[in-house]
Design an enzyme around this catalytic site. Structure first.
Site, PDB file in Angstrom:
ATOM      1  N   HIS A  85      -7.239  -5.303  10.190  1.00 57.67           N
ATOM      2  CA  HIS A  85      -6.995  -4.967   8.785  1.00 57.67           C
ATOM      3  C   HIS A  85      -5.718  -5.633   8.285  1.00 57.67           C
ATOM      4  CE1 HIS A  85      -4.681  -0.915   9.619  1.00 57.67           C
ATOM      5  NE2 HIS A  85      -3.862  -1.925   9.602  1.00 57.67           N
ATOM      6  N   ASP A 130       0.806  -1.221   0.000  1.00 56.38           N
ATOM      7  CA  ASP A 130       0.000   0.000   0.000  1.00 56.38           C
ATOM      8  C   ASP A 130       0.841   1.274   0.000  1.00 56.38           C
ATOM      9  OD1 ASP A 130       0.940  -0.417   2.591  1.00 56.38           O
ATOM     10  OD2 ASP A 130      -1.008  -1.005   3.374  1.00 56.38           O
ATOM     11  N   GLU A 168      -9.762  -2.189   5.556  1.00 52.75           N
ATOM     12  CA  GLU A 168     -10.378  -1.991   6.863  1.00 52.75           C
ATOM     13  C   GLU A 168     -11.594  -2.909   7.024  1.00 52.75           C
ATOM     14  OE1 GLU A 168      -8.687  -0.432   8.860  1.00 52.75           O
ATOM     15  OE2 GLU A 168      -7.912   1.472   8.140  1.00 52.75           O
ATOM     16  N   ASN A 196      -7.469  -3.770  14.487  1.00 53.64           N
ATOM     17  CA  ASN A 196      -8.868  -3.986  14.071  1.00 53.64           C
ATOM     18  C   ASN A 196      -8.972  -5.105  13.030  1.00 53.64           C
ATOM     19  OD1 ASN A 196      -7.828  -2.814  11.771  1.00 53.64           O
ATOM     20  ND2 ASN A 196      -9.260  -1.105  11.688  1.00 53.64           N
TER      21      ASN A 196
HETATM   22  P1  PGA Z   1       2.230  -2.018  12.515  1.00 54.10           P
HETATM   23  O1  PGA Z   1       1.016  -1.958  11.512  1.00 54.10           O
HETATM   24  O2  PGA Z   1       3.160  -3.047  11.978  1.00 54.10           O
HETATM   25  O3  PGA Z   1       2.849  -0.643  12.485  1.00 54.10           O
HETATM   26  O4  PGA Z   1       1.656  -2.394  13.848  1.00 54.10           O
HETATM   27  C1  PGA Z   1       0.460  -3.146  11.078  1.00 54.10           C
HETATM   28  C2  PGA Z   1      -0.723  -2.840  10.213  1.00 54.10           C
HETATM   29  O5  PGA Z   1      -1.400  -1.832  10.485  1.00 54.10           O
HETATM   30  O6  PGA Z   1      -0.980  -3.587   9.265  1.00 54.10           O
END
Ligand code: PGA
Length: 242
Positions: free
Chosen positions: A138, A67, A143, A136
């Site tokens: 995702h 992304d 999301e 959450n």
């Molecule tokens: P993080 O993010 O590795 O910074 O915890 C993971 C994500 O949001 O997919």
């Protein structure tokens, strides 16, 4: 889903780096799907260290990142391009033309999403996709509520995601509201998936992933329908599972 237990973030990163290195050494033309964020950072540090010490080559690998923020050009300090070049690509012998991230400032973002899918397809598809997971559930920036059927698309970020990512910015207001992300269907077409999960803040999500049902309101649950998923999680992330 196979779950490997690590004692700490460092241990998770070591196991993940060893896993990736084993693939990269035996499959020098591998097509990797890569992720940004705090979770894979330690893994990337170990790949860089190994490259320096053992000379593992990345010349022939192809990569596609999950992304990119909408509105951030590749040279923006908070773009995922910058993250990847600072933490990984800039320190390896990659071939720049083989490295792909979505263009968050494309004039036609819908066309950009289509092109990204075509590029993945033309490369032969992703052999191994590295993933983190949001608290959450995702994956990428898909999301809760995202259809499992979608390919690369433009998403509005959940407020909780913007708040979680604000730690990389000076102010919450600087965190973009939109991103381009591989869709869940794109992720599911990868031949293999390696999911990393670390820390207590992810323990509820990991518990839900392991014990819960497959449902679009918890995007990571789709991984239960993939035939080749390995999860490497540390003790704190696994604290809710048993
Ligand atoms: P993080 O993010 O590795 O910074 O915890 C993971 C994500 O949001 O997919």
């Amino acid at each position: 889903m196979r779950v490997m237990e690590a004692t700490s973030y460092q241990h998770m990163s070591e196991l993940a780096a060893d896993y990736l290195l084993n693939k990269i050494r035996t499959q020098p033309y591998i097509v990797l799907g890569l992720a940004t964020g705090g979770t894979p950072k330690g893994t990337y540090d170990r790949l860089v260290k190994d490259h320096r010490e053992n000379g593992t080559s990345y010349r022939n690998i192809t990569s596609f990142n999950l992304d990119e923020y909408v509105g951030f050009s590749p040279d923006h300090p908070n773009s995922y391009h910058t993250f990847m070049y600072e933490n990984l690509f800039g320190k390896l012998d990659v071939t720049k033309e083989n490295i792909h991230l979505p263009n968050g400032v494309a004039l036609d973002l819908v066309e950009e999403c289509k092109c990204y899918e075509e590029q993945i397809e033309n490369s032969g598809g992703i052999d191994l996709q590295l993933l983190g997971m949001g608290s959450n559930g995702h994956i990428g920036f898909n999301e809760p509520g995202t259809s499992f059927e979608v390919n690369t698309h433009i998403v509005e970020l959940a407020q909780s995601t913007r708040e979680a990512n604000a730690r990389f910015f000076s102010h919450l207001e600087e965190v973009p509201h939109e991103a381009v992300t591989m869709g869940i269907a794109t992720i599911m077409r990868s031949r293999e998936i390696l999911l990393l999960v670390s820390g207590e803040s992810k323990s509820e999500a990991l518990k839900e992933l392991v014990n819960g049902e497959v449902r679009e309101s918890f995007p990571a649950s789709v991984l239960k329908m993939h035939p080749h998923v390995t999860i490497i999680a540390d003790k704190n992330a696994l604290s809710g599972v048993r």
